[in-house]
Scaffold this active site. Structure first.
Site, short mmCIF file in Angstrom:
data_model
loop_
_atom_site.label_atom_id
_atom_site.label_comp_id
_atom_site.label_asym_id
_atom_site.label_seq_id
_atom_site.Cartn_x
_atom_site.Cartn_y
_atom_site.Cartn_z
N SER A 27 0.87 -1.17 0.00
CA SER A 27 0.00 0.00 0.00
C SER A 27 0.91 1.22 0.00
O SER A 27 2.10 1.12 0.33
CB SER A 27 -0.83 -0.01 1.29
OG SER A 27 -1.47 1.23 1.50
N TYR B 103 -1.59 -1.67 10.28
CA TYR B 103 -1.62 -1.70 8.81
C TYR B 103 -0.29 -1.19 8.25
O TYR B 103 0.31 -1.80 7.38
CB TYR B 103 -2.78 -0.83 8.32
CG TYR B 103 -3.05 -0.90 6.84
CD1 TYR B 103 -3.72 -1.98 6.28
CD2 TYR B 103 -2.63 0.13 5.99
CE1 TYR B 103 -3.98 -2.04 4.91
CE2 TYR B 103 -2.88 0.07 4.62
CZ TYR B 103 -3.57 -1.01 4.09
OH TYR B 103 -3.82 -1.07 2.74
N LYS C 201 2.37 -3.28 6.11
CA LYS C 201 2.62 -2.92 4.71
C LYS C 201 4.08 -2.51 4.49
O LYS C 201 4.64 -2.79 3.43
CB LYS C 201 1.65 -1.82 4.26
CG LYS C 201 0.17 -2.27 4.28
CD LYS C 201 -0.09 -3.46 3.38
CE LYS C 201 -1.57 -3.80 3.27
NZ LYS C 201 -1.81 -4.95 2.38
#
Ligand SMILES: NC(=O)c1ccc[n+]([C@@H]2O[C@H](COP(=O)([O-])OP(=O)(O)OC[C@H]3O[C@@H](n4cnc5c(N)ncnc54)[C@H](O)[C@@H]3O)[C@@H](O)[C@H]2O)c1
Length: 275
Positions: free
Chosen positions: A143, A156, A160
């Site tokens: 991402s 997250y 990532k």
């Protein structure tokens, strides 16, 4: 990798969003598809679309955070189709909250899907792909959140950034093989990821702070009005065809942040020992 037709692709997180679009795109190009996800219902929706396109496919329920389950997925793929040429480690989730307030279970849930998922994929599929001697390509979905960090999405962002590191290292380790690697770092894409965040918050009963609530609402609004997953899938299959490492859909508006972070970092490089 040239000539997709007749080759085999595995896509995790294929029940929705980017994964579904990838499964359909690769199927439309004549690849045999193994569509995999934790959601049986979503997977049935993807299966119906693949069937409608007359794609050759199988659906397989897999929780990518479970190493044994990913091993079973790899076993089934090689058993049924004899080879795997494209592996898209794509499944992912997020939740919202301050890093010190999220529960261990929140951290494990996000890192399980987003970081252990690609690690499990690499460990289960890559030895078999290398042993087959056939050309291949691994696409790991990270991402823009793997290249820079903001507040309230700590797990997250950690996961990532890990996927970017995993992919860079893998590319170096595979440089003298016929397996290539890409890392997919999209900006905003119109998918089911925010409804997933809302479901997670509802299921844990977590009390959201005002800024966390506003962040979810903001993400909802900005993703709803953003890039379609089908466009991301086209960029991914082009990158597989051209053997390109970086795939950065809908990302140019992040340039000023990346420039600032990079400048700050390189301006902090220390040469006092070597001078
Ligand atoms: N949507 C965006 O704006 C955006 C931006 C950057 C990166 N991404 C990444 O794209 C990938 C796909 O997400 P999306 O946006 O299409 O969201 P999505 O929610 O539409 O799709 C994600 C899919 O992954 C599945 N999944 C979740 N946990 C799983 C697990 N443990 N095992 C197997 N499957 C699991 C879900 O059931 C769902 O079908 C994710 O890795 C996400 O982090 C999305």
């Amino acid at each position: 990798m040239e000539n997709f037709a007749g080759k085999v692709a595995v896509v995790t997180g294929a029940a929705s969003g980017i994964g579904r679009a990838l499964a359909l795109n690769l199927g439309e190009q004549g690849m045999k598809v193994i569509a995999s996800d934790v959601s049986a219902e979503g997977l049935e929706g993807t299966a119906a679309l693949l069937r409608g396109n007359s794609a050759e496919f199988i659906s397989h329920l897999t929780d990518v955070s479970n190493a044994d389950a990913v091993d079973e997925l790899a076993e089934r793929a090689f058993e049924e189709f004899g080879a795997v040429h494209v592996l898209c480690n794509n499944a992912g989730v997020s939740t919202i909250g301050r890093q010190w307030e999220l529960t261990l279970d929140d951290w494990a849930w996000v890192l399980g899907a987003d970081l252990w998922g690609p690690i499990n994929g690499v460990r289960s599929f890559l030895p078999r792909m290398l042993a087959s001697g056939q050309p291949g390509h691994i696409v790991n979905t990270a991402s823009m959140g793997g290249l820079m960090s903001g507040p309230l999405v700590g797990p997250y962002s950690v996961a990532k950034h890990g996927v970017v590191g995993l992919s860079k290292g893998l590319r170096a380790e595979l440089h003298d093989t016929n397996i290539n690697v890409s890392v997919l770092c999209p900006g905003e894409v119109r998918t089911g990821i925010v409804p997933g965040i809302r479901r997670r918050i509802a299921s844990t009963g977590a009390e959201l702070s005002e800024d966390a609530r506003l962040t979810v609402d903001y993400l909802d609004a900005s993703l709803s009005a953003s890039m379609e997953p089908e466009s991301v899938a086209r960029m991914v299959s082009d990158a597989i065809g051209d053997d390109r490492f970086w795939i950065l859909p809908n990302s140019a508006h992040y340039r000023p942040i990346l420039d600032t972070e990079f400048d700050e970092m390189v301006n902090s490089l220390d040469a006092s020992f070597t001078e």
